[in-house]
Design a protein around this motif. Structure first.
Motif, PDB file in Angstrom:
ATOM      1  N   SER A  58      -0.451  67.905 -40.741  1.00 13.10           N
ATOM      2  CA  SER A  58      -0.890  67.902 -39.155  1.00 13.10           C
ATOM      3  C   SER A  58       1.672  67.224 -38.878  1.00 13.10           C
ATOM      4  CB  SER A  58      -1.182  67.558 -38.611  1.00 13.10           C
ATOM      5  OG  SER A  58      -1.310  66.051 -39.010  1.00 13.10           O
ATOM      6  N   PHE A  59       2.024  67.969 -38.307  1.00 21.59           N
ATOM      7  CA  PHE A  59       3.083  67.592 -38.046  1.00 21.59           C
ATOM      8  C   PHE A  59       3.356  67.212 -36.612  1.00 21.59           C
ATOM      9  CE2 PHE A  59       4.129  70.305 -41.224  1.00 21.59           C
ATOM     10  CZ  PHE A  59       4.628  68.933 -42.087  1.00 21.59           C
ATOM     11  N   ASN A  60       3.176  66.394 -36.250  1.00 22.09           N
ATOM     12  CA  ASN A  60       3.573  65.372 -34.756  1.00 22.09           C
ATOM     13  C   ASN A  60       5.397  65.701 -34.251  1.00 22.09           C
ATOM     14  OD1 ASN A  60       1.168  63.991 -34.986  1.00 22.09           O
ATOM     15  ND2 ASN A  60       1.270  63.567 -32.774  1.00 22.09           N
ATOM     16  N   LEU A  61       5.028  65.913 -32.352  1.00 18.08           N
ATOM     17  CA  LEU A  61       6.595  66.367 -32.264  1.00 18.08           C
ATOM     18  C   LEU A  61       7.318  65.402 -32.445  1.00 18.08           C
ATOM     19  CD1 LEU A  61       4.932  68.088 -29.076  1.00 18.08           C
ATOM     20  CD2 LEU A  61       6.434  69.086 -30.699  1.00 18.08           C
ATOM     21  N   ASP A  62       6.682  63.962 -32.050  1.00 17.42           N
ATOM     22  CA  ASP A  62       7.409  63.072 -31.582  1.00 17.42           C
ATOM     23  C   ASP A  62       7.188  60.973 -32.099  1.00 17.42           C
ATOM     24  OD1 ASP A  62       5.938  63.279 -29.873  1.00 17.42           O
ATOM     25  OD2 ASP A  62       7.143  64.351 -28.307  1.00 17.42           O
ATOM     26  N   GLU A  63       7.819  60.403 -31.569  1.00 18.51           N
ATOM     27  CA  GLU A  63       7.227  58.860 -31.584  1.00 18.51           C
ATOM     28  C   GLU A  63       8.437  58.266 -31.389  1.00 18.51           C
ATOM     29  OE1 GLU A  63       5.803  56.212 -31.711  1.00 18.51           O
ATOM     30  OE2 GLU A  63       4.161  56.181 -34.080  1.00 18.51           O
ATOM     31  N   TYR A  64       8.568  56.904 -30.643  1.00 17.13           N
ATOM     32  CA  TYR A  64       9.051  56.070 -30.076  1.00 17.13           C
ATOM     33  C   TYR A  64      10.228  55.601 -31.306  1.00 17.13           C
ATOM     34  CZ  TYR A  64       6.439  56.679 -25.552  1.00 17.13           C
ATOM     35  OH  TYR A  64       6.007  57.461 -24.805  1.00 17.13           O
ATOM     36  N   ALA A  65      11.115  55.383 -30.950  1.00 14.37           N
ATOM     37  CA  ALA A  65      12.411  53.863 -31.659  1.00 14.37           C
ATOM     38  C   ALA A  65      11.400  53.180 -31.929  1.00 14.37           C
ATOM     39  CB  ALA A  65      13.673  55.008 -31.752  1.00 14.37           C
ATOM     40  N   GLY A  66      11.578  53.167 -32.508  1.00 19.35           N
ATOM     41  CA  GLY A  66      11.760  51.314 -33.570  1.00 19.35           C
ATOM     42  C   GLY A  66      10.755  50.990 -33.340  1.00 19.35           C
ATOM     43  N   VAL A  67       9.217  52.147 -32.888  1.00 20.64           N
ATOM     44  CA  VAL A  67       8.206  51.171 -32.315  1.00 20.64           C
ATOM     45  C   VAL A  67       7.096  51.655 -33.877  1.00 20.64           C
ATOM     46  CG1 VAL A  67       6.035  52.050 -31.071  1.00 20.64           C
ATOM     47  CG2 VAL A  67       8.178  51.583 -29.862  1.00 20.64           C
ATOM     48  N   ASP A 166       2.904  45.033 -22.812  1.00 23.66           N
ATOM     49  CA  ASP A 166       3.801  43.605 -21.882  1.00 23.66           C
ATOM     50  C   ASP A 166       5.635  44.369 -21.159  1.00 23.66           C
ATOM     51  OD1 ASP A 166       2.089  42.659 -22.966  1.00 23.66           O
ATOM     52  OD2 ASP A 166       2.824  42.132 -24.930  1.00 23.66           O
ATOM     53  N   SER A 167       5.409  45.738 -21.159  1.00 24.11           N
ATOM     54  CA  SER A 167       6.782  45.815 -20.364  1.00 24.11           C
ATOM     55  C   SER A 167       6.568  47.149 -19.435  1.00 24.11           C
ATOM     56  CB  SER A 167       7.357  46.721 -21.520  1.00 24.11           C
ATOM     57  OG  SER A 167       8.450  47.581 -21.034  1.00 24.11           O
ATOM     58  N   ALA A 168       7.402  47.384 -18.165  1.00 31.94           N
ATOM     59  CA  ALA A 168       6.668  48.038 -17.506  1.00 31.94           C
ATOM     60  C   ALA A 168       7.987  49.483 -17.623  1.00 31.94           C
ATOM     61  CB  ALA A 168       7.379  47.804 -16.230  1.00 31.94           C
ATOM     62  N   LEU A 169       8.256  49.810 -19.088  1.00 28.55           N
ATOM     63  CA  LEU A 169       8.683  51.066 -18.868  1.00 28.55           C
ATOM     64  C   LEU A 169       8.039  50.963 -20.823  1.00 28.55           C
ATOM     65  CD1 LEU A 169      12.501  50.960 -17.567  1.00 28.55           C
ATOM     66  CD2 LEU A 169       9.942  52.383 -17.133  1.00 28.55           C
ATOM     67  N   ALA A 170       8.025  52.752 -21.025  1.00 30.67           N
ATOM     68  CA  ALA A 170       8.144  52.833 -22.212  1.00 30.67           C
ATOM     69  C   ALA A 170       9.655  52.839 -22.754  1.00 30.67           C
ATOM     70  CB  ALA A 170       7.602  54.142 -22.185  1.00 30.67           C
ATOM     71  N   PRO A 171       9.693  52.571 -24.292  1.00 24.15           N
ATOM     72  CA  PRO A 171      11.181  52.272 -25.076  1.00 24.15           C
ATOM     73  C   PRO A 171      11.872  53.472 -24.509  1.00 24.15           C
ATOM     74  CG  PRO A 171       9.470  52.534 -26.270  1.00 24.15           C
ATOM     75  CD  PRO A 171       8.555  52.550 -25.436  1.00 24.15           C
ATOM     76  N   GLU A 172      13.128  53.163 -24.668  1.00 24.23           N
ATOM     77  CA  GLU A 172      14.413  54.129 -24.352  1.00 24.23           C
ATOM     78  C   GLU A 172      14.281  54.831 -25.210  1.00 24.23           C
ATOM     79  OE1 GLU A 172      17.731  51.990 -23.774  1.00 24.23           O
ATOM     80  OE2 GLU A 172      18.906  53.209 -22.629  1.00 24.23           O
TER      81      GLU A 172
END
Ligand code: F6R
Length: 248
Positions: A58-67, A166-172
């Motif tokens: 399997s190959f996932n589409l994406d991941e958050y940077a820095g997470v 802990d955050s109002a937004l997901a990573p940038e």
């Protein structure tokens, strides 16, 4: 289709058929709310002895940077929680971009090379953002784009904030397969549920083919199946009844 359950059921049947159709299958996986009921059905099918992921890759589409992969908000954690931990898929045959890579450009190139070395993706699962994104290819993404680092739209960060208590937004920022990478999959299955996806589905199917709606690029592909519930299909110009199946 009637509702999200019906969509998940039909989508699961398609994945199950794909897994059974070949000795080894390469799946392109997505995360998010829409995918969870589909993965629950795949886990149930595995537990019932109906399918095995032993030879799948399997190959996932994406991941958050820095997470980091072990962070609860990561897509690594999502995949463990919804699919990987409950099936016989070999951990070293599952691939998700490394959001913590020091050099994301090299990580993106490595990821593209891994997909190529696996012989490409047989079936790519996709959700759609309310803004028409596929993977994390936000509006404005080039149809020729490959795996790369991207900046997420404010709306996407807000919508996915729940994974980051802990955050109002997901990573940038994030790393995502590009639109061209996605279009190289041999077959694509997009699922969309809920009224908040209605405008994006209408733009993808009935609107102009344009980077303003990244999902409209799917019309360039010859083997895309789209499964929508009634709410997500509610703004389409034509509604061919139980599900939508069109060729580009
Ligand atoms: C997830 C992904 C996104 C989601 C989309 C829909 O890996 O790439 O494109 O598929 O944001 O997310 P949900 O299903 O949470 O509405």
């Amino acid at each position: 289709m009637r509702d999200a359950d019906a969509v998940a059921e039909r989508a699961a049947a398609r994945v199950i058929a794909t897994l059974r159709s070949a000795e080894a299958t390469t799946l392109g996986l997505a995360t998010g709310t829409t995918m969870a009921p589909l993965y629950a059905r795949l886990v149930a099918a595995y537990r019932a002895g109906e399918i095995s992921f032993r030879t799948a890759c399997s190959f996932n589409l994406d991941e958050y940077a820095g997470v980091a992969p072990d962070s609860p908000g990561s897509f690594h954690a999502y995949m463990r929680k919804h699919l990987f931990a409950f099936t016989d898929i070999e951990p070293d045959r599952t691939h998700i971009p490394d959001g913590t890579a020091r050099d994301i450009t090299s990580e993106a190139a490595r990821y593209e090379a891994l997909i190529a070395a696996a012989g490409g993706i047989d079936l790519q699962l996709l959700g759609i953002g309310a803004n028409g994104h596929i993977g994390f290819n936000e509006p404005g993404s080039d149809f020729a784009s490959r795996t790369r680092e991207v900046k997420l739209d404010e709306a996407t960060r807000l919508g996915n904030a729940g994974n980051f208590p802990d955050s109002a937004l997901a990573p940038e920022r994030a790393i995502t397969m590009g639109i061209a990478t996605i279009l190289e999959a041999r077959s694509i299955l997009l699922i969309a549920t809920g009224r908040e996806k209605a405008a994006a589905m209408a733009a993808a199917i009935d609107g102009p083919m344009s980077p303003a709606c990244p999902a409209s690029a799917l019309r360039l592909h010859g083997d895309v199946h789209i499964l929508c519930d009634e709410a997500a299909a509610s703004a389409l110009a034509s509604r061919p009844g139980d599900g939508i199946r069109r060729r580009a």
